[in-house]
Design a protein around this motif. Sequence first.
Motif, PDB file in Angstrom:
ATOM      1  N   SER A 182      18.416 -13.546   0.914  1.00 18.90           N
ATOM      2  CA  SER A 182      16.990 -13.423   1.226  1.00 18.90           C
ATOM      3  C   SER A 182      16.609 -11.986   1.541  1.00 18.90           C
ATOM      4  O   SER A 182      15.533 -11.518   1.133  1.00 18.90           O
ATOM      5  N   ALA A 183      17.459 -11.276   2.266  1.00 15.46           N
ATOM      6  CA  ALA A 183      17.165  -9.879   2.612  1.00 15.46           C
ATOM      7  C   ALA A 183      17.045  -9.033   1.354  1.00 15.46           C
ATOM      8  O   ALA A 183      16.117  -8.229   1.221  1.00 15.46           O
ATOM      9  N   VAL A 184      17.965  -9.215   0.418  1.00 15.40           N
ATOM     10  CA  VAL A 184      17.904  -8.469  -0.841  1.00 15.40           C
ATOM     11  C   VAL A 184      16.636  -8.835  -1.606  1.00 15.40           C
ATOM     12  O   VAL A 184      15.928  -7.959  -2.113  1.00 15.40           O
ATOM     13  N   ALA A 185      16.302 -10.115  -1.660  1.00  9.32           N
ATOM     14  CA  ALA A 185      15.100 -10.563  -2.376  1.00  9.32           C
ATOM     15  C   ALA A 185      13.836  -9.991  -1.732  1.00  9.32           C
ATOM     16  O   ALA A 185      12.899  -9.593  -2.445  1.00  9.32           O
ATOM     17  N   MET A 186      13.807  -9.935  -0.401  1.00  7.23           N
ATOM     18  CA  MET A 186      12.629  -9.381   0.280  1.00  7.23           C
ATOM     19  C   MET A 186      12.484  -7.888  -0.007  1.00  7.23           C
ATOM     20  O   MET A 186      11.382  -7.410  -0.286  1.00  7.23           O
ATOM     21  N   PHE A 187      13.588  -7.145   0.069  1.00  9.30           N
ATOM     22  CA  PHE A 187      13.530  -5.728  -0.261  1.00  9.30           C
ATOM     23  C   PHE A 187      13.070  -5.552  -1.706  1.00  9.30           C
ATOM     24  O   PHE A 187      12.212  -4.723  -1.998  1.00  9.30           O
ATOM     25  N   ASP A 188      13.644  -6.330  -2.620  1.00  9.87           N
ATOM     26  CA  ASP A 188      13.275  -6.214  -4.036  1.00  9.87           C
ATOM     27  C   ASP A 188      11.786  -6.477  -4.245  1.00  9.87           C
ATOM     28  O   ASP A 188      11.118  -5.758  -4.992  1.00  9.87           O
ATOM     29  N   ALA A 189      11.254  -7.501  -3.596  1.00  8.94           N
ATOM     30  CA  ALA A 189       9.837  -7.827  -3.747  1.00  8.94           C
ATOM     31  C   ALA A 189       8.957  -6.701  -3.216  1.00  8.94           C
ATOM     32  O   ALA A 189       7.964  -6.318  -3.853  1.00  8.94           O
ATOM     33  N   ALA A 219      21.669  -2.485  -4.208  1.00  3.74           N
ATOM     34  CA  ALA A 219      22.129  -1.719  -5.367  1.00  3.74           C
ATOM     35  C   ALA A 219      23.141  -2.522  -6.187  1.00  3.74           C
ATOM     36  O   ALA A 219      23.050  -2.572  -7.412  1.00  3.74           O
ATOM     37  N   VAL A 220      24.085  -3.164  -5.517  1.00  2.00           N
ATOM     38  CA  VAL A 220      25.088  -3.967  -6.227  1.00  2.00           C
ATOM     39  C   VAL A 220      24.418  -5.129  -6.956  1.00  2.00           C
ATOM     40  O   VAL A 220      24.696  -5.385  -8.131  1.00  2.00           O
ATOM     41  N   ALA A 221      23.514  -5.832  -6.283  1.00  2.56           N
ATOM     42  CA  ALA A 221      22.848  -6.982  -6.892  1.00  2.56           C
ATOM     43  C   ALA A 221      22.036  -6.590  -8.125  1.00  2.56           C
ATOM     44  O   ALA A 221      21.891  -7.388  -9.053  1.00  2.56           O
ATOM     45  N   ASN A 222      21.533  -5.372  -8.133  1.00  2.20           N
ATOM     46  CA  ASN A 222      20.691  -4.922  -9.239  1.00  2.20           C
ATOM     47  C   ASN A 222      21.410  -4.011 -10.226  1.00  2.20           C
ATOM     48  O   ASN A 222      20.791  -3.468 -11.135  1.00  2.20           O
ATOM     49  N   GLY A 223      22.719  -3.823 -10.051  1.00  2.20           N
ATOM     50  CA  GLY A 223      23.491  -2.982 -10.964  1.00  2.20           C
ATOM     51  C   GLY A 223      23.090  -1.521 -10.915  1.00  2.20           C
ATOM     52  O   GLY A 223      23.117  -0.834 -11.930  1.00  2.20           O
ATOM     53  N   ILE A 264       9.797  -3.524  -2.873  1.00  4.47           N
ATOM     54  CA  ILE A 264       9.978  -2.352  -3.721  1.00  4.47           C
ATOM     55  C   ILE A 264       9.190  -2.514  -5.021  1.00  4.47           C
ATOM     56  O   ILE A 264       8.504  -1.588  -5.466  1.00  4.47           O
ATOM     57  N   ALA A 265       9.257  -3.684  -5.615  1.00  4.71           N
ATOM     58  CA  ALA A 265       8.531  -3.940  -6.862  1.00  4.71           C
ATOM     59  C   ALA A 265       7.023  -3.795  -6.671  1.00  4.71           C
ATOM     60  O   ALA A 265       6.318  -3.329  -7.569  1.00  4.71           O
ATOM     61  N   ALA A 266       6.531  -4.165  -5.493  1.00  4.04           N
ATOM     62  CA  ALA A 266       5.092  -4.112  -5.226  1.00  4.04           C
ATOM     63  C   ALA A 266       4.594  -2.718  -4.872  1.00  4.04           C
ATOM     64  O   ALA A 266       3.397  -2.450  -4.977  1.00  4.04           O
ATOM     65  N   THR A 267       5.494  -1.820  -4.458  1.00  6.65           N
ATOM     66  CA  THR A 267       5.037  -0.523  -3.950  1.00  6.65           C
ATOM     67  C   THR A 267       5.627   0.678  -4.674  1.00  6.65           C
ATOM     68  O   THR A 267       5.517   1.802  -4.180  1.00  6.65           O
ATOM     69  N   SER A 268       6.261   0.471  -5.815  1.00 10.49           N
ATOM     70  CA  SER A 268       6.864   1.614  -6.504  1.00 10.49           C
ATOM     71  C   SER A 268       6.955   1.345  -8.000  1.00 10.49           C
ATOM     72  O   SER A 268       6.643   0.259  -8.465  1.00 10.49           O
ATOM     73  N   GLY A 269       7.440   2.324  -8.691  1.00 10.19           N
ATOM     74  CA  GLY A 269       7.715   2.188 -10.122  1.00 10.19           C
ATOM     75  C   GLY A 269       9.172   1.811 -10.344  1.00 10.19           C
ATOM     76  O   GLY A 269       9.847   2.410 -11.176  1.00 10.19           O
ATOM     77  N   TRP A 270       9.663   0.834  -9.594  1.00 11.80           N
ATOM     78  CA  TRP A 270      11.063   0.422  -9.625  1.00 11.80           C
ATOM     79  C   TRP A 270      11.514   0.073 -11.031  1.00 11.80           C
ATOM     80  O   TRP A 270      10.834  -0.626 -11.762  1.00 11.80           O
ATOM     81  N   ARG A 271      12.715   0.561 -11.382  1.00 13.51           N
ATOM     82  CA  ARG A 271      13.349   0.275 -12.663  1.00 13.51           C
ATOM     83  C   ARG A 271      14.685  -0.400 -12.381  1.00 13.51           C
ATOM     84  O   ARG A 271      15.715   0.275 -12.263  1.00 13.51           O
ATOM     85  N   PRO A 272      14.704  -1.730 -12.235  1.00 14.07           N
ATOM     86  CA  PRO A 272      15.948  -2.428 -11.891  1.00 14.07           C
ATOM     87  C   PRO A 272      17.100  -2.039 -12.823  1.00 14.07           C
ATOM     88  O   PRO A 272      16.936  -1.975 -14.037  1.00 14.07           O
ATOM     89  N   GLY A 273      18.226  -1.739 -12.195  1.00 14.76           N
ATOM     90  CA  GLY A 273      19.421  -1.371 -12.947  1.00 14.76           C
ATOM     91  C   GLY A 273      19.515   0.097 -13.301  1.00 14.76           C
ATOM     92  O   GLY A 273      20.552   0.546 -13.782  1.00 14.76           O
ATOM     93  N   ARG A 274      18.475   0.866 -13.028  1.00 15.02           N
ATOM     94  CA  ARG A 274      18.482   2.281 -13.414  1.00 15.02           C
ATOM     95  C   ARG A 274      18.389   3.235 -12.229  1.00 15.02           C
ATOM     96  O   ARG A 274      18.496   4.447 -12.419  1.00 15.02           O
TER      97      ARG A 274
END
Length: 184
Positions: free
Chosen positions: A42-49, A83-87, A51-61
């Motif tokens: 859940s913590a990783v999912a919350m951070f991801d959400a 970082a590990v979860a998103n490669g 980050i996705a809402a407030t940046s130009g996040w490029r998962p895996g890059r």
Amino acid sequence: IATTSSCPAVHVTSDDLALIQYTGGTTGTPKGAMITHGNLVSAVAMFDAAIAATSGWRPGRERHIGVLPLFHIYALAGVLLRAVANGETIILRDRFEPEQTLEDIGRGGATFFFGVPTMFIALLEMPNIAEYDMSSLVYCVSGGAPLPGDVATRLAQSIGRPLVVGWGMTETCGAGTLSRSDEF
């Protein structure tokens, strides 16, 4: 279910204890917070959400600066597990060194930096900070302690975008709130 040739399969549920994370809390007396597998996911999912809402996040890059202690929930959930979860890559350092961090951003192309206010203050106090290209940073988070408003403003000017300021506690498994520094 995980299995190897020498170990039997182990069934793990989201309610199973993953670790006991120690925190000094407000009293300074260490307390063990029981963190489940579900808490970490859940913590990783919350951070991801966020980050996705407030940046130009490029998962895996993305390339994370890893200078926070990984034994702390902020670095564990916000940097390592994310970082590990998103490669994604972590530029892992033994300790925070302002000049090395600026080099990791400028020449290393770091894109994510999770830090604490004292780190950001140390960066801003570098006499040659203007010589470093910080444009690769797409997401910069301050947590662990209150971030002075003038520090947030000066750093936002240096990197060309607002910081994200977080508050959390070990018992919540990381961030409880995240907001951009230009929103308060």
